[in-house]
Design an enzyme around this catalytic site. Structure first.
Site, PDB file in Angstrom:
ATOM      1  N   LYS A 285      16.891  56.083  26.875  1.00  0.00           N
ATOM      2  CA  LYS A 285      17.685  55.610  28.036  1.00  0.00           C
ATOM      3  C   LYS A 285      19.024  56.338  28.084  1.00  0.00           C
ATOM      4  O   LYS A 285      19.502  56.729  29.131  1.00  0.00           O
ATOM      5  CB  LYS A 285      17.942  54.098  27.944  1.00  0.00           C
ATOM      6  CG  LYS A 285      16.744  53.236  28.186  1.00  0.00           C
ATOM      7  CD  LYS A 285      17.113  51.774  28.318  1.00  0.00           C
ATOM      8  CE  LYS A 285      17.635  51.149  27.054  1.00  0.00           C
ATOM      9  NZ  LYS A 285      16.659  51.045  25.955  1.00  0.00           N
TER      10      LYS A 285
ATOM     11  N   CYS B 174      22.778  35.794  26.889  1.00  0.00           N
ATOM     12  CA  CYS B 174      22.395  36.603  25.722  1.00  0.00           C
ATOM     13  C   CYS B 174      23.238  36.355  24.484  1.00  0.00           C
ATOM     14  O   CYS B 174      22.732  36.485  23.374  1.00  0.00           O
ATOM     15  CB  CYS B 174      22.376  38.093  26.070  1.00  0.00           C
ATOM     16  SG  CYS B 174      23.960  38.798  26.489  1.00  0.00           S
ATOM     17  N   MET B 175      24.525  36.036  24.635  1.00  0.00           N
ATOM     18  CA  MET B 175      25.378  36.000  23.456  1.00  0.00           C
ATOM     19  C   MET B 175      26.064  34.657  23.200  1.00  0.00           C
ATOM     20  O   MET B 175      26.794  34.518  22.217  1.00  0.00           O
ATOM     21  CB  MET B 175      26.480  37.065  23.572  1.00  0.00           C
ATOM     22  CG  MET B 175      25.970  38.482  23.656  1.00  0.00           C
ATOM     23  SD  MET B 175      24.624  38.865  22.530  1.00  0.00           S
ATOM     24  CE  MET B 175      25.315  38.397  20.970  1.00  0.00           C
TER      25      MET B 175
ATOM     26  N   MET C 183      18.442  38.541  20.530  1.00  0.00           N
ATOM     27  CA  MET C 183      17.968  37.525  21.466  1.00  0.00           C
ATOM     28  C   MET C 183      17.032  36.473  20.854  1.00  0.00           C
ATOM     29  O   MET C 183      16.980  35.349  21.326  1.00  0.00           O
ATOM     30  CB  MET C 183      17.262  38.181  22.652  1.00  0.00           C
ATOM     31  CG  MET C 183      18.167  39.045  23.480  1.00  0.00           C
ATOM     32  SD  MET C 183      19.661  38.190  23.942  1.00  0.00           S
ATOM     33  CE  MET C 183      20.815  39.501  23.792  1.00  0.00           C
TER      34      MET C 183
ATOM     35  N   GLY D 224      23.816  42.330  23.102  1.00  0.00           N
ATOM     36  CA  GLY D 224      22.845  42.966  23.982  1.00  0.00           C
ATOM     37  C   GLY D 224      23.453  43.974  24.940  1.00  0.00           C
ATOM     38  O   GLY D 224      22.928  45.065  25.127  1.00  0.00           O
ATOM     39  N   GLN D 225      24.585  43.609  25.539  1.00  0.00           N
ATOM     40  CA  GLN D 225      25.126  44.425  26.633  1.00  0.00           C
ATOM     41  C   GLN D 225      26.304  45.281  26.156  1.00  0.00           C
ATOM     42  O   GLN D 225      26.933  44.974  25.159  1.00  0.00           O
ATOM     43  CB  GLN D 225      25.574  43.509  27.767  1.00  0.00           C
ATOM     44  CG  GLN D 225      24.430  42.646  28.298  1.00  0.00           C
ATOM     45  CD  GLN D 225      24.841  41.835  29.503  1.00  0.00           C
ATOM     46  OE1 GLN D 225      24.915  42.349  30.604  1.00  0.00           O
ATOM     47  NE2 GLN D 225      25.118  40.572  29.298  1.00  0.00           N
TER      48      GLN D 225
END
Lengths: 774, 78
Positions: free
Chosen positions: A90, A179-180, A363, A400-401
């Site tokens: 990616k 997510c967090m 996650m 995650g981000q």
């Protein structure tokens, strides 16, 4: 500067080769391509600009090759200690989405059911007028903003200042809630301070990596490659503890599978073994730990307006030891489906005082109706054995981000948060009011809507205006089957800022064209507390505008201009310098911008010109002040908390009508809801659509063949997708798995909006479904 | 002018055979892994049609078990 065609083609060929070698590295532990790997990519003659990657929370350093004002190439930044020149598939292709044909270049305003191209200033007038009118008619808590862990630090900061300081509502939340939030609640309950104590250098020292429900080979591939390198070089061992066999499991030394939700019990069983085998680091525990328990049987937040507050009670070690009697390996093995031998093996890894152990999770642990508890239990294991805050020894909660840490958690774009602290704390409100130059009474003291409840409020008609940025909730929320019709209701005016059309822009009244990552300057904060800056690299098309600047323009139109005295050209720097004031001091000092411009990020606390790699350890952390080796200064008495947290079942279990567990997640090719990566041809071709993974025995029993269309149905909705058998991953028997990136196959129509009562983070990993051939 | 990279997985004990067959194909560079049963292939062709033909040619090699596309770029002709 420009490159000759031949050198550019040669460069691109090397980049293509590097991408393939990186992909191979995620599949094969320790794979070697000899000299080709060392040669790397030549510099060519492009103008290279540094920044962090747009995608995951690893925060790889990238170099973007610019030619004639266009981004034509991406390579890993060899000066970045995060990725040391490597990128995942990616990462290499990220800039290819910018020129997508359907890029949102101009504002679109819905008029009589049709989107009309509108000058950006006019669109921002409409947004400001509508927001003001809504507040006048229905009160300030009738407007809401939903932002992102992909927003930059200045964007998050301005959003918080606008909503909490200017308007005076806590109706601000973000997708990091999805997510967090459990990680945050875990850190705060155990240590009183958010974010990991260690850093990525831990990978170079650990003897064991225990991954808890975490497919790092696909979700954090560059970090996984660092683990594989150490496995190959030093014989470090990877233990994969999960509910599904993945690429990570296949590259691990040992794969241990467990029944969904029973990680709570297995974690406690590990603690039982540690305590009963005499593996407790008594000196560490006596000096640095307290013991507590909280409320149990909390429910799952399934009903609207659900409320819960934990009530911690202090206990002692003996109480905790008695509690663990319910979690002997023999008892837990019966319902977790993990063998006694494997539980004891896991415990022995942590129990060996001569081995350094990292726990890693994301996650699987966080998207859990007992996510906070599960985070606490992992910390319990490390605290009991004293394996924490030392190089190679530590619990490492992965994010995650790209800026879930930097923006959502540090700036605080949650309803309860402020740039420093929480809205409930008068001192924290006073500090915010002082820096923001607003009356302290304007900042409300009570949190309002967390994400799930925010979209329930939209559906109920309580929220009448919502503005979303860098987020695609109608693909990513749990139970979109409720929230999509909710967002379509006329009772709520919907503004969506984005780069590409999505199912969320489909329901917008106004669509604002946002600048993409490298079309603006910004800062992100990654999983290891590293803040990274980048300068604008290319011009965005049409009327595209940075989200931060759109907030500022709307704030000015609403009469708050004096609070946002920033210049368009330099607003990122001005905002960051204002924001830094919140974190001054040894516990969270942020690096000055001039430092971040020169180097590939810095880890906070940044003290006396130096990053702090291991917090709470006096050897490395200047904030430790108790005269001891360790100081968990997030808690008033300087001690971390070992929490007594039981196993409780999931809210919805498979039964005769809905006999399968549904687990959802991601794939290496796509970033979250796919709005960017599905517009990158090579990634889209690599993974063109979603699928429903079966265990081969289940597929055989149901007569299902690979590729056949399957309808997967829960009590909330259904989705049709092709069956996948023995392909990417292998769920355990009785479980199906689907990635959520595909907007044409909305698996979140099926999922359940249950959440952890403490963190309010939904559980996307467990609900009951049935399957049938279509 | 497409440039693509693939992971080519040979059948068991067929890695050298696959490497040999690939080396005969024009526009195809090979980087074999030293310690795993996989090869990286980088292809360079003039246009999409040629690219498709090249892919078909590779896929016909008997020692090839699986060809997985990793990366694709298109560069201007001039």
């Amino acid at each position: 500067m420009s490159a000759s065609l031949s050198s550019r083609r040669s460069f691109i060929k090397k980049m293509a080769a590097s991408a393939a070698m990186t992909a191979a590295a995620t599949m094969f532990p320790g794979i070697i391509f000899a000299s080709e790997q060392l040669t790397g990519i030549s510099n060519g003659s492009l103008d290279w600009k540094k920044g962090p990657c747009r995608f995951c929370g690893v925060g790889c350093g990238i170099l973007v090759g610019i030619e004639e004002g266009k981004a034509v190439a991406v390579k890993g930044d060899p000066n970045s200690s995060v990725n040391k020149g490597l990128l995942c598939v990616k990462g290499y292709h990220q800039t290819m989405c910018i020129q997508a044909k359907d890029r949102l270049e101009y504002a679109l305003v819905k008029k009589n059911g049709t989107y009309v191209k509108t000058p950006i200033n006019e669109a921002l007038d409409i947004v400001a007028d509508k927001m003001k009118e809504t507040i006048e008619k229905h009160g300030k808590d009738a407007v809401a903003m939903y932002t992102s862990g992909q927003s930059t630090i200045p964007e998050g900061y301005v959003a918080s200042k606008f909503m909490k300081g200017a308007i005076g509502t806590n109706n601000l939340d973000c997708n990091a809630r999805l997510c967090m939030a459990s990680a945050v609640a875990g850190f705060l309950t155990t240590f009183g301070a958010d974010e990991p104590m260690g850093c990525y250098e831990d990978f170079d020292h650990a003897d064991y990596y225990v991954t808890w429900g975490n497919n790092m080979a696909e979700m954090h591939p560059v970090l996984f490659s660092r683990m594989l390198e150490q496995k190959n070089k030093r014989g470090a061992r990877i233990i994969d503890f999960a509910t599904r066999t993945t690429r990570s499991s296949m590259a691990s030394n040992r794969s241990i599978l467990f029944e969904p939700q029973t990680d709570l019990a297995v974690g406690n069983a590990i603690c039982y073994e540690i305590v009963n085998n005499g593996w407790v680091n008594k000196t560490f525990v006596e000096k640095y730990c307290n013991f507590s328990k909280g409320l149990t049987q909390m429910g799952y937040g399934l009903e609207d307006k659900y409320k819960f507050s934990d009530k911690p009670t202090k206990i002692n070690f003996e109480d905790y030891k008695t509690f663990l009697e319910d979690y002997t390996s023999e008892k837990v093995s019966k319902y977790s489906k993990v063998s006694v031998k494997d539980i004891k093996y896991l415990a022995s890894i942590f129990g060996d005082p001569n081995k350094k152990v990292m726990s890693l999770w994301c996650m699987g642990v966080n998207q859990h109706t007992r996510g906070t508890w599960m985070n606490n239990i992992i910390y319990n294991i490390h605290l009991l054995t004293g394996k924490i805050s030392q190089p190679g020894n530590g619990p490492f909660s992965l994010t995650g981000q790209p800026s879930a840490c930097g923006t959502a958690r540090e700036v605080g774009t949650f309803t309860h948060k402020l740039p420093k602290g929480v809205v409930m704390n008068p001192k924290h409100r006073e500090l915010a009011a002082k820096i923001w130059k607003v009356p302290v009474e304007r900042i409300p003291s009570k949190p309002t809507y967390h994400t799930t409840e925010m979209f329930r409020a939209v559906d109920r008609g309580d929220i009448k205006f919502i503005w979303t940025q860098a987020v695609n909730p109608l693909v990513s929320l749990p139970r979109t089957s409720r929230f999509r019709p909710g967002m379509k209701k006329k009772s709520c005016f919907v503004v969506v800022s984005d780069v590409f059309p999505t199912p969320t822009t489909d329901v917008a009244d106004v669509i604002l064209p946002a600048s993409w990552h490298i079309e603006k300057s910004g800062l992100y904060g990654n999983s290891e507390r590293r803040t990274q800056h980048w300068d604008k690299m290319v011009e965005g098309p049409g009327d595209t505008t940075p989200d931060a600047w759109m907030f500022i323009e709307v704030a000015k139109r609403m009469g708050y201009g004096d609070l946002f005295p920033y210049s368009r050209e330099n607003h990122v720097e001005e905002i960051y310098n204002e924001y830094r004031q919140f974190h001054e001091g040894k516990k969270h000092g942020m690096a000055p911008l001039e430092v971040l411009k020169k180097q590939s990020g810095a880890i906070w606390p940044y003290v006396n010109g130096k990053s702090t790699q291991w917090r709470f350890n006096a050897k490395y952390d200047p904030a430790c002040s108790n005269g001891e080796d360790f100081h968990f200064y997030g808690k008033p008495d300087g001690k971390a908390v070992v929490w007594q947290r039981p196993y409780e079942p999931a809210p919805e279990l498979p039964d005769s009508e809905y006999p399968f567990w549904l687990n959802t997640g991601r794939v290496i090719e796509h970033w979250h809801t796919g709005s960017m990566t599905r517009r990158i041809p090579v990634l889209h071709k690599g993974m063109p659509h979603s699928y429903l993974e079966f265990h081969p025995d289940d597929a055989k029993a149901l007569g299902i063949k690979n590729g056949e269309k399957i309808k997967v149905t829960s009590r909330r909705g259904s989705c049709i997708m092709p069956a996948s058998i023995n392909e990417r991953g292998l769920p355990t028997k009785g479980q199906v798995f689907a990635p959520f990136f595909d907007e044409n196959m909305l698996i979140n129509d099926v999922t359940l909006d249950a959440f952890c009562p403490i963190s309010k983070e939904p559980d996307f990993k467990k609900c009951a479904v049935k399957v049938e051939k279509v | 002018m497409p440039i693509k990279s693939y992971l080519a997985h040979p059948f068991d004990n067929k890695k050298e055979e696959l490497q040999q067959a690939l080396s005969l194909i024009k526009g195809c560079e090979i980087i074999p892994a030293e310690n795993e049963n996989v090869l990286v292939i980088v292809t360079e062709t003039k246009n999409d049609e040629e690219d498709n033909k090249l892919k078909e040619t590779i896929e016909k090699i008997e020692s090839l078990k699986l060809l997985a596309l990793v990366s694709g770029f298109n560069t201007p002709k001039k």
